[in-house]
Design an enzyme around this catalytic site. Sequence first.
Site, PDB file in Angstrom:
ATOM      1  CG  ASP A 208      10.383  12.498 -46.653  1.00 55.18           C
ATOM      2  OD1 ASP A 208       9.441  12.837 -46.001  1.00 55.18           O
ATOM      3  OD2 ASP A 208      11.250  11.804 -45.979  1.00 55.18           O
ATOM      4  CG  ASN A 216      15.311  16.292 -35.861  1.00 57.45           C
ATOM      5  OD1 ASN A 216      16.274  17.390 -35.990  1.00 57.45           O
ATOM      6  ND2 ASN A 216      14.262  16.306 -36.449  1.00 57.45           N
ATOM      7  CG  ASP A 225      15.503  23.631 -36.806  1.00 51.56           C
ATOM      8  OD1 ASP A 225      14.618  22.713 -37.227  1.00 51.56           O
ATOM      9  OD2 ASP A 225      15.375  24.322 -35.854  1.00 51.56           O
ATOM     10  CD  GLU A 251      10.677  14.434 -42.128  1.00 56.09           C
ATOM     11  OE1 GLU A 251      10.423  13.205 -41.926  1.00 56.09           O
ATOM     12  OE2 GLU A 251      10.326  15.476 -41.591  1.00 56.09           O
TER      13      GLU A 251
END
Length: 348
Positions: A208, A216, A225, A251
């Site tokens: 993770d 973000n 991304d 993620e």
Amino acid sequence: MDSLLKHMVDMTGHRDHTMLDISVISAVQELACASRTRVLSLAAVRGQLFVRPRAVINAGSAARMEDLSDPSNPGEPISNFPALAACIVRHESNADTVDAQGNHTLWMPIWIGDKASTCLEIVNPTPYTSDTIHIIGGVVSVYRNFQNLLDYSERDSLTGLLNRKTFDDQLAKMLSASNESDTVSLPPGDTERRHHHEEEKQWLAVVDVDHFKHVNDKFGHLYGDEVLILIANLLQSSFRAQDRVFRFGGEEFVVLLRSTTLENAKKIIDRFRMNVEQHDFPQVGKVTVSVGFVSISAFEAPVIILGRADQALYYAKSHGRNMSCHYDELVSGGLLQTVESNDTAEFF
């Protein structure tokens, strides 16, 4: 013509790489009246290209898949096949040669763009006519197109990694292989093989990206991304060729590590974690990952295995992040309670 159409229908009816391999060599074997047809894998190991049979059919016998379970055996160096090596270098559609016994071997690489990771090998006691090569070339084109379709359906569109649907199938195959390995009876007194058998295991690791929401929120989804794409690249370069890397969405990533010891599994996982920590992500700067991993047992359900890896991941996330945690060590150390499932796991 009826035989050709029958084989085309059979090939295009499969949704599995294994059955597609069996189908194509069965078709080529019959259409070319060959003595042997093989699907070969072409893989680079430490900068050298190796050739390894993946499926084979001999005249008068049924097609079968070859055993690829030994990760220490990459196959034969392509230098052992000079005509094929030259064909690959020149990006040619086929190459043929005649051995000392007069057998004719035809190689047809499966080009996808400028890369070929698969090749058909057809052995015949007589020369190949232009018509035969033309017909086989058509079969190869259909095979290539279907390989592309299967690859597309199995991969995550952003990172190019294998997707969740493919993970379910790969884990089932690994559990099946693990079960067969566990039931192998070793000769009495064969302590060396017994020790090797007991030490090496299959492993599942859940990865993770730490504080990904912050990435973000601060830099925007385009940079988020890009972070995921770069993480995917680091996953592929950090793990071994025989391991499998998947993106679960968001993620979250999962890795299946094949046949290694706990010590090696820790080294491989930590190598990836440190590669991420040391990487400079454009605009974003430093990014870290947390990892939870567990050994795979054929006697436990996939949901239990995933749940335990996720428990170890949650421990890493709640105790500082940027760390990898082994579920069994956490349990034996009293840091986690043994659970049969994880109702809070993000995967379910």
